[in-house]
Structure formats: C-alpha cells, structure tokens
Design a protein around this motif. Sequence first.
Motif, PDB file in Angstrom:
ATOM      1  N   GLU A  41      10.672   6.393  -0.409  1.00  0.00           N
ATOM      2  CA  GLU A  41      10.349   7.693  -0.720  1.00  0.00           C
ATOM      3  C   GLU A  41       9.343   7.657   1.375  1.00  0.00           C
ATOM      4  N   LEU A  42       8.888   7.035   1.661  1.00  0.00           N
ATOM      5  CA  LEU A  42       8.606   7.353   3.195  1.00  0.00           C
ATOM      6  C   LEU A  42       9.007   7.280   3.649  1.00  0.00           C
ATOM      7  N   PHE A  43      10.808   7.209   4.120  1.00  0.00           N
ATOM      8  CA  PHE A  43      11.729   8.486   4.544  1.00  0.00           C
ATOM      9  C   PHE A  43      11.916   9.585   4.251  1.00  0.00           C
ATOM     10  N   THR A  44      11.871   9.945   2.850  1.00  0.00           N
ATOM     11  CA  THR A  44      12.594  11.124   2.265  1.00  0.00           C
ATOM     12  C   THR A  44      11.380  12.256   2.013  1.00  0.00           C
ATOM     13  N   GLY A  81       0.911  -1.178   0.134  1.00  0.00           N
ATOM     14  CA  GLY A  81      -0.138   0.226   0.213  1.00  0.00           C
ATOM     15  C   GLY A  81       1.031   1.353   0.002  1.00  0.00           C
ATOM     16  N   HIS A  82       0.128   2.068  -0.324  1.00  0.00           N
ATOM     17  CA  HIS A  82       1.198   3.924  -0.477  1.00  0.00           C
ATOM     18  C   HIS A  82       0.348   4.256   0.997  1.00  0.00           C
ATOM     19  N   VAL A  83       1.317   4.802   1.666  1.00  0.00           N
ATOM     20  CA  VAL A  83       1.283   5.504   2.969  1.00  0.00           C
ATOM     21  C   VAL A  83       2.500   6.325   3.939  1.00  0.00           C
ATOM     22  N   MET A  86       4.244   0.907   1.340  1.00  0.00           N
ATOM     23  CA  MET A  86       4.846  -0.073   2.459  1.00  0.00           C
ATOM     24  C   MET A  86       4.810  -1.706   1.798  1.00  0.00           C
ATOM     25  N   THR A  87       5.410  -3.028   1.952  1.00  0.00           N
ATOM     26  CA  THR A  87       4.910  -3.891   1.505  1.00  0.00           C
ATOM     27  C   THR A  87       5.348  -4.866   3.577  1.00  0.00           C
ATOM     28  N   VAL A  88       4.362  -5.461   3.536  1.00  0.00           N
ATOM     29  CA  VAL A  88       4.253  -6.688   4.810  1.00  0.00           C
ATOM     30  C   VAL A  88       4.595  -8.185   3.952  1.00  0.00           C
ATOM     31  N   TYR A  89       4.912  -8.913   4.204  1.00  0.00           N
ATOM     32  CA  TYR A  89       5.389 -10.096   3.952  1.00  0.00           C
ATOM     33  C   TYR A  89       5.397 -10.874   5.091  1.00  0.00           C
ATOM     34  N   ARG A  90       5.118 -12.053   4.330  1.00  0.00           N
ATOM     35  CA  ARG A  90       5.195 -13.744   5.411  1.00  0.00           C
ATOM     36  C   ARG A  90       5.666 -14.888   4.703  1.00  0.00           C
ATOM     37  N   TYR A 124       0.753  -0.972   9.035  1.00  0.00           N
ATOM     38  CA  TYR A 124       1.613  -1.933   9.444  1.00  0.00           C
ATOM     39  C   TYR A 124       0.366  -3.337  10.167  1.00  0.00           C
ATOM     40  N   ASP A 125      -0.281  -3.264  11.688  1.00  0.00           N
ATOM     41  CA  ASP A 125      -0.684  -3.800  12.440  1.00  0.00           C
ATOM     42  C   ASP A 125      -1.558  -4.280  11.311  1.00  0.00           C
ATOM     43  N   GLY A 126      -2.403  -3.665  10.579  1.00  0.00           N
ATOM     44  CA  GLY A 126      -3.591  -3.732   9.716  1.00  0.00           C
ATOM     45  C   GLY A 126      -3.448  -4.767   9.158  1.00  0.00           C
TER      46      GLY A 126
END
Length: 271
Positions: free
Chosen positions: A171-174, A133-135, A180-184, A144-146
């Motif tokens: 870009e999330l930091f700059t 997602g774009h966050v 953001m990508t969360v994965y398993r 992230y929690d969701g």
Amino acid sequence: MRQGLTIGEFATLTHLSVRTLRRYHEAGLLEPATVDPFTGYRYYSTEQIPSAQVIHRLRELDVPLAEVRSILTAEDPQRRADLITGHLRRLEDELDRTRAAVVSLRRLLHPDREDLQVELRSVPARTVVAVRGHVTLEDSTTWYDGAMGELDAAFGPAERTGPPGGRYANELFTAGEGTMTVYRPVREPHARGRIEVVELPPVDVAVAVHSGRHDDIDVTYGRLGAWVVGHALAVDGPVDETYLVGPRDTPTTADWRTEIGWPVFRLTPQR
C-alpha cells in the motif's frame, strides 16, 4: 552638477540591460537613486550596484518577484539569509528530482547494457529488532532515517549480526501510504522505547541487487518484477530490502548495494 550614473552607465557596470533595470524599477525592486522631474531620466548610485547584482542572481534562480522584494526589504541580515537559504533548498530538492529522472531514463533507454542477475532464495524465519510505523511515501525517507538512527543507537556494531533491512507494505506504493518496518538482526533482541522484537516468517524470494543511489531503484524493481512474472508466482506480500552497503557504511554512492527481495511461490522445485 552630476546627479549620478545614467541608466546606460549603470547597465554597463552591472551587465544588466536598460530594459531589465526599467522592469526592476516598475516592480519596485530597484528604484533609481534619483529621477529627474523634468526629463524623467533615471540616475543610479554606485552603492546600488551590489543590490542590482543580487536581484539579478535571485531572478536567475527563479525566485518569485514577491520573495525577492521580501529579501531586499528585510532589515535583519539573518532573516535575509534564511529566505535565500529556503529557496536554495527548494532548488536543491528540484535538482535531486531532476537527477533521479535523468538516471532512470538513461537506464530505461539502454536496457541491453545490463544483465539483471536474479537468485531464488529461501529465507528462514528470523528474530529481529525493528521499528514500525504507518508512513506516507513522501515522508518515508525522513521516517526511515529516524527509525534506523534509533536502532543504531540502541544496538552497537558489536551487537549486530547482519546488515539492516526494510519491509514495505504494498500500500505504501499503490496508495501512497502504508506500513514501513526497518529492522536489524542482533545477538540479543530486546525491546526499548518504540523498538520492538519482531518475528519475520520464512519466505521464498526472488532477489536482485541494486547498485548505487536509490534514484533509479524503481528501474531495478521493474526488471525484477518482470522476471518474477516469467519465472514464478508473485505473492501478495511485502517487499524486503537489505542494505548490504549503504550511506551508513560509506559516502561513496557507487559502492552502495541494496538487495531487493520479492516474495514468490516457486513454479519449479528447488534444486
């Protein structure tokens, strides 16, 4: 006939100064039960003691006067409780920010007490299930929690083959927002809802482990980045975090372990 407690007596009972009580009166927060029309003396009732103490506690917590007034004039007890709870939540958020700054400063003041262990690692291509997602950076923790909750619900412990991870665009930091990508990693990856199957390409990374809460993870990032500058060529790619031990594993924050993987191009041949 006695009209009530004098302002001096009331001050003694509530441990509030006469000056403070006068200020509360002028602000419309706590008006005396009666005011003598001839002398102007203020008199209070014993029933006003709890109200005075509530005002004092709220002001100690820096609740604005207008908000204190709203709390005191709210007839519905639930409404009063909601107003107080909202302010307490803001205070807790401020305490979290203060604690994070203190922890970071302590680490920065004593860099000699830590020896950052960095490992150069070649990570092969992987197929994982992920939510992307774009966050904004401000909303990143909630997002992230969701997202991780969705992955946990869709793939139980028996289906997982490794710890979860996160990949964060620069870009999330700059710029304060980015992908953001969360994965398993799981045994049989398949899409479900907004969960998709993602191919993570092979990458060389410099890896360091951050221990404990994420309040001061920026310090570990900084030290890893400094190491990369001196030992490799940084690649303009997303940073990976692997949550070896996290809040989903234990509530003991001292046991949390987060691997930070900084993509690099090696200057020296692999041994």
